[in-house]
Design a protein around this motif. Sequence first.
Motif, mmCIF file in Angstrom:
data_model
loop_
_atom_site.group_PDB
_atom_site.id
_atom_site.type_symbol
_atom_site.label_atom_id
_atom_site.label_comp_id
_atom_site.label_asym_id
_atom_site.label_seq_id
_atom_site.Cartn_x
_atom_site.Cartn_y
_atom_site.Cartn_z
ATOM 1 N N LEU A 17 24.511 20.875 63.635
ATOM 2 C CA LEU A 17 25.035 19.517 63.473
ATOM 3 C C LEU A 17 26.053 19.453 62.341
ATOM 4 C CD1 LEU A 17 24.932 16.445 64.070
ATOM 5 C CD2 LEU A 17 22.995 16.326 62.469
ATOM 6 N N GLY A 18 25.740 20.091 61.211
ATOM 7 C CA GLY A 18 26.686 20.104 60.100
ATOM 8 C C GLY A 18 27.978 20.815 60.461
ATOM 9 N N LEU A 19 27.877 21.935 61.188
ATOM 10 C CA LEU A 19 29.082 22.650 61.615
ATOM 11 C C LEU A 19 29.917 21.790 62.550
ATOM 12 C CD1 LEU A 19 30.799 25.224 61.759
ATOM 13 C CD2 LEU A 19 29.291 26.028 63.593
ATOM 14 N N MET A 20 29.273 21.095 63.481
ATOM 15 C CA MET A 20 30.008 20.218 64.391
ATOM 16 C C MET A 20 30.771 19.148 63.617
ATOM 17 S SD MET A 20 30.141 16.969 65.819
ATOM 18 C CE MET A 20 28.537 16.282 65.420
ATOM 19 N N ALA A 21 30.103 18.513 62.657
ATOM 20 C CA ALA A 21 30.748 17.449 61.902
ATOM 21 C C ALA A 21 31.949 17.973 61.118
ATOM 22 C CB ALA A 21 29.736 16.795 60.958
ATOM 23 N N VAL A 22 31.826 19.180 60.571
ATOM 24 C CA VAL A 22 32.937 19.779 59.819
ATOM 25 C C VAL A 22 34.101 20.093 60.749
ATOM 26 C CG1 VAL A 22 33.632 21.863 58.584
ATOM 27 C CG2 VAL A 22 31.547 20.662 57.917
ATOM 28 N N LEU A 23 33.816 20.730 61.881
ATOM 29 C CA LEU A 23 34.881 21.091 62.820
ATOM 30 C C LEU A 23 35.541 19.861 63.432
ATOM 31 C CD1 LEU A 23 33.230 24.107 64.673
ATOM 32 C CD2 LEU A 23 35.078 24.201 62.994
ATOM 33 N N ALA A 24 34.803 18.773 63.566
ATOM 34 C CA ALA A 24 35.364 17.551 64.155
ATOM 35 C C ALA A 24 36.512 17.000 63.325
ATOM 36 C CB ALA A 24 34.266 16.498 64.306
ATOM 37 N N THR A 25 36.567 17.352 62.042
ATOM 38 C CA THR A 25 37.661 16.864 61.201
ATOM 39 C C THR A 25 39.004 17.466 61.604
ATOM 40 O OG1 THR A 25 37.308 18.615 59.548
ATOM 41 C CG2 THR A 25 36.092 16.560 59.247
ATOM 42 N N GLY A 26 38.989 18.559 62.349
ATOM 43 C CA GLY A 26 40.236 19.197 62.747
ATOM 44 C C GLY A 26 40.886 18.582 63.959
ATOM 45 N N ALA A 27 40.145 17.793 64.733
ATOM 46 C CA ALA A 27 40.678 17.228 65.973
ATOM 47 C C ALA A 27 41.247 15.837 65.798
ATOM 48 C CB ALA A 27 39.594 17.203 67.043
ATOM 49 N N GLY A 28 41.212 15.308 64.589
ATOM 50 C CA GLY A 28 41.801 14.003 64.353
ATOM 51 C C GLY A 28 40.844 13.057 63.647
ATOM 52 N N PRO A 29 41.347 11.916 63.183
ATOM 53 C CA PRO A 29 40.505 10.985 62.418
ATOM 54 C C PRO A 29 39.388 10.349 63.242
ATOM 55 C CG PRO A 29 42.692 10.041 62.821
ATOM 56 C CD PRO A 29 42.762 11.469 63.238
ATOM 57 N N TRP A 30 39.610 10.139 64.540
ATOM 58 C CA TRP A 30 38.565 9.526 65.354
ATOM 59 C C TRP A 30 37.372 10.468 65.489
ATOM 60 C CZ3 TRP A 30 39.676 5.454 69.511
ATOM 61 C CH2 TRP A 30 40.731 4.626 69.104
ATOM 62 N N THR A 31 37.637 11.725 65.813
ATOM 63 C CA THR A 31 36.539 12.682 65.944
ATOM 64 C C THR A 31 35.893 12.959 64.589
ATOM 65 O OG1 THR A 31 38.089 14.530 65.783
ATOM 66 C CG2 THR A 31 37.506 13.780 67.983
ATOM 67 N N ALA A 32 36.676 12.944 63.518
ATOM 68 C CA ALA A 32 36.108 13.147 62.184
ATOM 69 C C ALA A 32 35.109 12.039 61.856
ATOM 70 C CB ALA A 32 37.219 13.193 61.138
ATOM 71 N N ALA A 33 35.493 10.794 62.133
ATOM 72 C CA ALA A 33 34.582 9.674 61.897
ATOM 73 C C ALA A 33 33.357 9.783 62.792
ATOM 74 C CB ALA A 33 35.304 8.351 62.131
#
Length: 263
Positions: free
Chosen positions: A153-169
């Motif tokens: 889960l932590g890795l997913m949240a970190v990687l989500a920051t690379g796909a844009g602000p919507w996925t990061a949030a």
Amino acid sequence: MVPRRPLARALLAAFLLLAAVHLAVLLLGAGAWDRPTQVLLMPALALAVLAAAERPRSRPVALLAAALFFSWLGDALPALASGDTAFLLMVGGFLAAQLVYVLLFWPYRDRSVLLRRRWLLAPYAGAVAALVWLCAPHAGGLLVPVLAYGAVLGLMAVLATGAGPWTAAGGALFLASDGLIALRAFVPGFAPPLDGFWVMASYCAAQALIALGALKRAEAPPAGAAGGARARRRGGPPGVSRRARGRGAAPGGASAGGPRPGR
């Protein structure tokens, strides 16, 4: 990204309506409608994603749909069991969903806080470490699956920051939602007011933000294609300035009447 197609917009509106109904059920304490409304959420969002995506559907869209399917399993399967078995079914479904999200976001890792602005890793690492510190002493036989899920889960949240602000949030909200579930399950005496409401509110928002952000990234044209489209709208091929076109120059710098450069 709000879908352009009317059907996709209607299905997204249906998801939002279902989410509002489910949250109202939680606020009103109408327990009989809790599970029936919850299990409809991810199918509605998945249908909106599929309706919004271009055909043939790309690999990111297929991964997004798969992650929503496994999330639905995490929502639905616990109703078939009780106690630790129900909890493990939930963790299993969402672990599969998070692994698929990791695959979805992995191509964008170079833009994520994993490799850029690494000081922003601190809140994610701190949140996961705090959850482990608070929950591990009371997890008992569930410690290993809980640790595995927390790491993914932590890795997913970190990687989500690379796909844009919507996925990061969305990734951050997913971490917060599942963190509340873990604290409620393992920390004695942890029972904030309306905890179920906040878990589901952050969960619904997380999934919607991830879905819309991933769609936006998947449907975005490559940088070169976007530049070519802008050049065509200006009246010429990419790479040729207006002044050059006015002088009759050909693409690549050769004059219209002169020889073209060879290989």
